[in-house]
Design an enzyme around this catalytic site. Structure first.
Site, mmCIF file in Angstrom:
data_model
loop_
_atom_site.group_PDB
_atom_site.id
_atom_site.type_symbol
_atom_site.label_atom_id
_atom_site.label_comp_id
_atom_site.label_asym_id
_atom_site.label_seq_id
_atom_site.Cartn_x
_atom_site.Cartn_y
_atom_site.Cartn_z
ATOM 1 N N CYS A 262 0.727 -1.162 -0.030
ATOM 2 C CA CYS A 262 -0.016 0.009 0.105
ATOM 3 C C CYS A 262 0.787 1.244 -0.003
ATOM 4 C CB CYS A 262 -1.075 -0.084 1.284
ATOM 5 S SG CYS A 262 -0.241 -0.007 2.563
ATOM 6 N N HIS B 171 -2.876 1.583 6.812
ATOM 7 C CA HIS B 171 -3.119 1.847 5.485
ATOM 8 C C HIS B 171 -2.766 3.131 5.054
ATOM 9 C CE1 HIS B 171 -4.621 0.653 1.680
ATOM 10 N NE2 HIS B 171 -5.600 1.464 1.770
#
Length: 319
Positions: A91, A166
């Site tokens: 990510c 994230h």
């Protein structure tokens, strides 16, 4: 996603030095800086800013969940570049790629530009698969990841659920502020922004602050980074222009800024070099030496005291 879905991608840290080195490997002459404040003065000092990278604690949600009205809405006709995250641990790099793919006239290296050209016209899922299948990009990403020092595989130890974090990106595209999250089906449009004044960063501040307010007071579960032009080349050109002038105060101030930037780059280089080494052997040897000298218990007590003082300072700052 499970750990088995990483496809060879390793975890990376939310660190400006890591992101800046990744940009260097992509041939992009930008840097990434920490943002400790969203105040206009703090953002103005870093302009031009191309994108904001937001790290937060991630909670599973249904891919069909629509954002709340205050959190924007999905744009299935997004006119820019958008790739899904199709493997675990990618990510951070995917956030960078999603940001760079929406910067007009981006200066970048040939490998990265070839990858961008190859993905032209692909849907987000296929685009994400193409990006994370690029061996050279995965190697560039993994080169900045700490080594996996200890493996507990085969010991039949109980599995522990770890907190997941994230990265998402906020950036302007065709007069609107967008949020690009590779785990969502489409980019999230947060509305138009005014070109005058602070421009898109004012809108981004409002959206990000609203998001931060959903966390408990004093929470340290997020961080914010700015993708921006490298200021050093401009500073050096300004320095050359000032040489021989009578503006001693301006010259001194500029030299201090250049010195600070150079010191920051040296620190980043040292930290990135340290990340590539496995220090477990050294730590084991030091602990063994302290135990043999009868100093391990006192060292442990000192470390616990220092950590407690650090936690108390963080709580005080959050109150």
């Amino acid at each position: 996603m499970s750990d088995e879905d990483s496809s060879g991608w390793q975890l990376t840290e939310s660190d400006p030095g890591v992101f800046t080195e990744l940009l260097k490997r992509l041939g992009v002459p930008y840097i990434v800086d920490d943002l400790y404040s969203l105040e206009p003065e703090s953002l103005a000092a870093l302009q031009p800013i191309h994108a904001l990278i937001f790290l937060f604690k991630w909670f599973p949600e249904s891919p069909d969940d629509e954002p709340s009205v205050s959190a924007g809405h999905y744009d299935s006709d997004f006119p820019g570049f958008f790739a899904h995250q199709t493997v675990n641990n990618a990510c951070a790099t995917l956030a960078v790629v999603n940001a760079l793919g929406n910067i007009a006239s981006l200066p970048a290296g040939p490998q990265f530009m070839d990858l961008m050209n190859f993905t032209t016209g692909m849907d987000p899922q296929t685009c994400g698969m193409a990006i994370t299948s690029a061996d050279w990009l995965r190697e560039a990403h993994n080169a900045l990841s700490p080594p996996s020092a200890i493996s507990l595989d085969g010991l039949d130890l109980p599995k522990k659920s770890e907190e997941a974090y994230h990265f998402v990106v906020y950036l302007p595209v065709l007069g609107s502020l967008y949020e690009l999250d590779g785990l969502k089906p489409y980019p999230v449009r947060h509305g138009d922004y005014e070109e005058s004044g602070e421009g898109w960063v004012k809108k981004a501040r409002e959206v990000i602050e609203e998001r931060i307010h959903t966390y408990p007071t004093g929470a340290l579960e997020f961080s914010l980074l700015a993708l921006r032009d490298d200021p050093l080349p401009g500073m050096r050109r300004h320095l050359d222009a000032l040489q021989g002038s009578s503006g001693d105060a301006e010259l001194s101030d500029l030299m201090n800024k250049i010195s600070n930037e150079n010191s920051k780059r040296e620190r980043w280089a040292f930290e990135n070099s340290s990340r590539r080494h496995n220090h477990i052997g050294l730590v084991h040897a030091l602990l063994l030496a302290l135990a043999k000298a009868g100093k391990l218990d006192s060292a442990k007590a000192d470390a616990q005291r220092v950590m407690q003082e650090r936690l108390e300072r963080q709580r005080a700052m959050g109150s």
